[in-house]
Design a protein around this motif. Sequence first.
Motif, short mmCIF file in Angstrom:
data_model
loop_
_atom_site.label_atom_id
_atom_site.label_comp_id
_atom_site.label_asym_id
_atom_site.label_seq_id
_atom_site.Cartn_x
_atom_site.Cartn_y
_atom_site.Cartn_z
N PHE A 72 7.95 15.64 7.75
CA PHE A 72 6.83 15.48 8.67
C PHE A 72 6.19 16.82 8.98
O PHE A 72 4.96 16.94 9.06
N ASP A 73 7.01 17.85 9.15
CA ASP A 73 6.46 19.19 9.39
C ASP A 73 5.59 19.63 8.22
O ASP A 73 4.62 20.38 8.41
N ARG A 74 5.92 19.17 7.04
CA ARG A 74 5.20 19.58 5.83
C ARG A 74 3.88 18.82 5.69
O ARG A 74 2.83 19.43 5.45
N ILE A 75 3.91 17.49 5.78
CA ILE A 75 2.71 16.71 5.48
C ILE A 75 1.88 16.39 6.72
O ILE A 75 0.73 15.98 6.61
N ARG A 76 2.45 16.52 7.91
CA ARG A 76 1.74 16.52 9.20
C ARG A 76 1.28 15.15 9.68
O ARG A 76 0.89 15.02 10.83
N LEU A 77 1.29 14.11 8.87
CA LEU A 77 0.93 12.78 9.35
C LEU A 77 1.39 11.73 8.36
O LEU A 77 1.57 12.01 7.17
N LEU A 78 1.58 10.52 8.88
CA LEU A 78 1.85 9.35 8.06
C LEU A 78 0.84 8.28 8.45
O LEU A 78 0.79 7.86 9.61
N GLN A 79 0.04 7.85 7.48
CA GLN A 79 -0.98 6.84 7.78
C GLN A 79 -0.33 5.48 7.95
O GLN A 79 0.58 5.10 7.20
N LEU A 80 -0.81 4.73 8.95
CA LEU A 80 -0.31 3.40 9.25
C LEU A 80 -1.23 2.34 8.67
O LEU A 80 -2.45 2.51 8.65
N ASP A 81 -0.64 1.26 8.20
CA ASP A 81 -1.43 0.14 7.72
C ASP A 81 -0.57 -1.11 7.81
O ASP A 81 0.65 -1.05 7.64
N SER A 82 -1.20 -2.24 8.05
CA SER A 82 -0.45 -3.47 8.32
C SER A 82 -0.01 -4.20 7.05
O SER A 82 0.82 -5.11 7.14
N VAL A 83 -0.54 -3.85 5.89
CA VAL A 83 -0.19 -4.57 4.65
C VAL A 83 1.30 -4.39 4.37
O VAL A 83 1.82 -3.28 4.35
N ASN A 84 1.98 -5.50 4.12
CA ASN A 84 3.43 -5.48 3.97
C ASN A 84 3.89 -6.23 2.72
O ASN A 84 5.01 -6.70 2.65
N VAL A 85 3.01 -6.33 1.71
CA VAL A 85 3.37 -7.11 0.52
C VAL A 85 4.52 -6.46 -0.23
O VAL A 85 5.40 -7.16 -0.75
N PHE A 86 4.54 -5.13 -0.30
CA PHE A 86 5.69 -4.41 -0.84
C PHE A 86 6.43 -3.71 0.30
O PHE A 86 7.56 -4.03 0.61
N GLU A 87 5.76 -2.77 0.94
CA GLU A 87 6.33 -2.07 2.08
C GLU A 87 5.19 -1.45 2.88
O GLU A 87 4.15 -1.10 2.32
N ARG A 88 5.36 -1.35 4.18
CA ARG A 88 4.31 -0.76 5.01
C ARG A 88 4.07 0.69 4.60
O ARG A 88 4.99 1.42 4.19
#
Length: 410
Positions: free
Chosen positions: A40-56
Motif C-alpha cells: 500500500f505504501d508503494r502503490i498508494r491506493l486500491l480502486q474499489l468496484d462492485s463487480v464480483n464475477v471473479f473477485e472484487r
Amino acid sequence: MVDSLSAAQARRVLLAAQGFGRGTASAASPAATRQLNLLFDRIRLLQLDSVNVFERSHYQPVFARLGHYDKAALDALTFRTPTPRNPGRYVEYWAHEAALIPLGSWPLWRWKMKSLRERDAERYEWVRDNQPMLQWLRDELAATGPVTAREIEHDANRRTGPWWGWSDVKQGLEMLFRWGDVVTAGRTRFERTYALTEHVIPLELREREVSRADAHRALVAESARALGVGTASDLADYFRLKNVDVRPAIAELVDAGELVPVTVRGWNQPAWLHRDARIPRRIEHVALLSPFDPVVWDRKRAERMFGFHYRIEIYTPEPQRQFGYYSLPVLVDDALVGRIDLKTDRQAGVLRVQSAWHEEGLDELASSTGALAERIVPTLREIAHWQGMSEISITGRGTLSPAIETELQR
C-alpha cells in the motif's frame, strides 16, 4: 543521471515501481500484514468496484503482486470500524475513482471536497432542493454514530429516482461523503457504513490545512513514485488531477530534484522519472491484472507502453463481446501477452476460464501458445487455490484456451 529510456526500460521501471518482480507468496507461506502495508505504501491506493464475477477489484492487485494472502487480513486493515483513538491506516475517498487511500493523505483531498461542495450546489438540483435532508442526516449520524444507509429510518429511505435507484437517504450520504462531512467507517459484505468525519478522522488530520498547490505537489510526487516514469497526463491520471494543477507541481518537483526529465524512445510526449525509480535489467513475473489495476486502468497509457489495446466488455452486449465479460490482462515478465476471462463459480467450487486469448505481434514467447500456457497455468492454479476453488474448467473459447487445457492435464 539517466536522461533517456528505451520503451522496454520504461515498462520495467513502471512494473518495478508497482511492486512486480519481487517474488510471490504461496498458500503454505502467505503474505502477511507487513507485506500488505508495504505494498500500500508503494502503490498508494486500491480502486474499489462492485463487480464480483471473479473477485472484487481491490483484492486482485494485491494477489497480482504478492501472491497468496488472506483477504480477511486486508479487510481487517481496510474495512474494520475505526474510531478517532484507533482510526486504522486507511480510509476511502474519490482518489482516481472510489478508492482506499492511506489515512494520512486524507488532508490532501480537502481542496477537492471544498470544490465538489461548491460545484454540486450549482450542478445538481437535488442538492439545492434537499438541504433539510442533508442537515437531518448530519444530525442523525451525530446521534446514532456509524450506520449503513439501510439502517437509517426515514420516509425517504426508499430506492427511487435516477441515481442508480438510490433512495434520497443514500444519495444524501454520498453527497456528504464527497464533501468530507461524512467518511466510510468500514464495510460489511462490501456495504458501506457511514459516520461523521469527527467520529473517524483524528483531530490532527481534520485541522491540518494544505493549500491546493501543496496538495497537488504531494499527490504528483506520490503518482511519480508509484509509476516510476510517466508523462504529465500519466501523473495527472493516477489521482485524476487536472493538468492545469499538475504542470506547476511537476516544475516544482523538478526544481527540488525529485523528478528528472527524461526522453522515452517511442513516446511523443516529455516524461519524468522519479529519482528513486529502479531500472531493472529484467522483470520475472506472471500475473492476471484487474481491469482496475494501476498498470492498465489508463487504457491509453497501456497501449502506449505495452502495445495492448484494452477495453472492459461488461457493458457490451454479449453478441458484440470480442474477448469476454470480465477479461483480465495477462502479464508475463514485462509484456502484456494475452487476456483471460475468469469467473469464480463459488457454488460449484470451480474457477471457470471462459475464454483465453494470446496477443499477436509480440516476441517469440507470445507467439507460442504452448510456452505461454506453461508460464500461466501455475498462476491459474494459485488463483484457484486462493479463491478456494477445487477445479479449473476451460470452455475452449479463444486462441490460448487449447494450450491452457493441455497444460492443465499434465
